[in-house]
Design an enzyme around this catalytic site. Structure first.
Site, PDB file in Angstrom:
ATOM      1  CG  ASP A 112      -1.869  -1.108   1.325  1.00 57.71           C
ATOM      2  OD1 ASP A 112      -1.834  -1.964   0.419  1.00 57.71           O
ATOM      3  OD2 ASP A 112      -2.658  -1.150   2.280  1.00 57.71           O
ATOM      4  CG  ASP A 202      -3.479   3.742  -0.369  1.00 56.98           C
ATOM      5  OD1 ASP A 202      -3.251   4.892   0.039  1.00 56.98           O
ATOM      6  OD2 ASP A 202      -4.118   2.886   0.285  1.00 56.98           O
ATOM      7  CG  HIS A 250      -5.497  -1.159  -2.163  1.00 56.64           C
ATOM      8  ND1 HIS A 250      -5.317  -1.614  -0.890  1.00 56.64           N
ATOM      9  CD2 HIS A 250      -5.219   0.181  -2.123  1.00 56.64           C
ATOM     10  CE1 HIS A 250      -4.947  -0.600  -0.116  1.00 56.64           C
ATOM     11  NE2 HIS A 250      -4.898   0.500  -0.840  1.00 56.64           N
ATOM     12  CG  ASP A 252      -3.384  -5.548  -4.550  1.00 59.69           C
ATOM     13  OD1 ASP A 252      -4.487  -5.155  -4.120  1.00 59.69           O
ATOM     14  OD2 ASP A 252      -2.342  -5.531  -3.871  1.00 59.69           O
ATOM     15  CB  CYS A 357      -1.885  -6.801   0.572  1.00 64.05           C
ATOM     16  SG  CYS A 357      -3.411  -6.885  -0.343  1.00 64.05           S
TER      17      CYS A 357
HETATM   18  N1  ABU Z   1      -5.903  -4.374  -0.446  1.00 64.52           N
HETATM   19  C1  ABU Z   1      -6.335  -5.304  -1.396  1.00 64.52           C
HETATM   20  C2  ABU Z   1      -7.703  -5.829  -1.136  1.00 64.52           C
HETATM   21  C3  ABU Z   1      -8.707  -5.195  -1.924  1.00 64.52           C
HETATM   22  C4  ABU Z   1     -10.017  -5.899  -1.852  1.00 64.52           C
HETATM   23  O1  ABU Z   1     -10.372  -6.470  -0.854  1.00 64.52           O
HETATM   24  O2  ABU Z   1     -10.699  -5.928  -2.828  1.00 64.52           O
END
Ligand code: ABU
Length: 379
Positions: A112, A202, A250, A252, A357
């Site tokens: 992050d 981020d 995020h 990912d 992450c």
């Molecule tokens: N930080 C990645 C997780 C994102 C999500 O739960 O979709």
């Protein structure tokens, strides 16, 4: 003979080149964050109703650290150098001249905070007050890399003010009671809790594919942040992307490049950006919908979704680390021709995410390549 110390080289251009050096986070002292304009936790079923905050239970922390240590060992067994951050006391208040925040967060998800692009590691702005000082946990490592690698570019994005004008007041409190369609309206309007008063982003909203960086506009990354990145990386093409997801945070667990020409796309959070789809199409990239996740519900005390199923880490373009319970996802990877390494990791979810992450690249063996030689005008 004294053991020769490995000297650092910082270099990573994408998500799949052979991984040689990585940072793996720690669960120590992670907090359920105190309420703030950018984030409100509400978990009465687990003892943290709205407005309350405190450390995650010790037994959860121990289990998460066991899984993180095991993952670090799996990486080392495959010849990857693993460094770990230095946890702070996250139960302390964070304070600037503008505000006081009752708690910090933690240091499990380096992805992050740290964005590696070539020989540069950029400390990103972050957008939550509780995460303003998180970069300090990585400073011992970054200082070491700076001493050991004369070519390392150590950069920090402008520290944000995070004053009240940086936020739409009470966005998160009001959003709680909205239905899915009303929440989705924020996505269509690309407007959640952040204003455009200052650049905010981020690192985990960035998907790295050589010369092209795909940046998700989200609840933690605003348009000003994406513009800042384009100006900061003038030799790169920075593309804004959005997906069908009411509270995006995020990229990912949504859109993950696996190797040149192949990207795994969340089967529910489909891409909304037509130009992005066109870009992948004209450059002959295949977009494959991911498998069904193993879990129906988020992990206890976790703000991350069940789509951590696709939050994977590539060891190299043929080998992928996947959470061990994600059997459908592992089968899909086998069918796509990857070697799969299962990793127990679900107990880490509450500490900020999955395998991607939990890591930040320091060195992947590879060079800057153009995987999208045909561009969509104006995108
Ligand atoms: N930080 C990645 C997780 C994102 C999500 O739960 O979709």
């Amino acid at each position: 003979m004294p053991e020769e110390k490995t000297k650092t080289v910082v270099n990573s251009w994408n998500e799949w080149d052979p991984l040689k050096h990585v940072i793996v986070g720690r669960a120590d002292g992670t907090m359920v964050q105190a309420p703030e304009p950018a984030c409100v936790r509400n978990w009465p079923q687990y003892g943290f109703p709205m407005g309350t905050y405190g450390p995650l239970p010790k037994e959860m922390e121990e289990k998460a650290n066991e899984q993180l240590d095991n993952f670090a060992k799996l990486l080392e067994d495959r010849g990857v150098r693993v460094d770990r951050p230095t946890p702070l006391d996250f139960s302390q208040k964070a304070q600037t001249p503008d505000w006081v925040q009752e708690s910090m967060f933690g240091v499990m998800p380096p992805r992050d905070v740290l964005l590696t692009v070539g020989n540069e590691i950029l400390e990103t702005t972050m957008s939550q007050r509780s995460r303003w000082f998180e970069y300090l946990a990585y400073r011992p490592l970054l200082e070491q890399y700076y001493k050991e690698d004369p070519n390392f570019r150590w950069e920090a994005a402008p520290k944000p003010r995070l004053i009240d004008q940086s936020y739409h007041k009470d966005f998160w409190i009001n959003n709680e009671s909205k239905d899915e369609e009303a929440k989705m309206q924020h996505t269509y309007n690309k407007e959640w809790g952040l204003t455009e008063a200052e650049p905010l982003f981020d690192a985990a909203d960035v998907g790295r594919c050589g010369k092209d960086l795909f940046v998700q506009r989200s609840t933690v990354t605003n348009a000003a942040g994406i513009d800042w990145m384009q100006r900061h990386f003038p030799e790169h093409r920075v593309h804004e992307v959005t997906f069908l997801e009411p509270e995006p945070m995020h990229i990912d667990a949504t859109f993950v490049a696996l190797r040149p020409g192949l990207v795994l796309s969340n089967r529910k959070r489909v891409p909304l950006s037509e130009e992005m789809k066109e870009l992948f199409k004209i450059n002959d990239w295949e977009i494959v919908p991911c498998a069904e996740p193993a879990h129906e519900h988020k992990a206890k005390l976790s703000f991350c979704s069940v789509w951590l199923s696709m939050n994977i880490l590539m060891l190299d373009p043929k080998t992928v680390f996947v959470e061990e319970q994600e059997t459908a996802q592992m089968e899909q990877f086998n069918e796509l021709g990857f070697n799969v390494i299962p990793v127990p990791f679900w107990d880490v979810a509450a500490f900020g995410g999955g395998l991607h992450c939990a890591t930040a690249d320091v060195y992947r063996e590879g060079t800057l390549e153009d995987y999208f030689p045909k561009q969509v005008p104006g995108y």
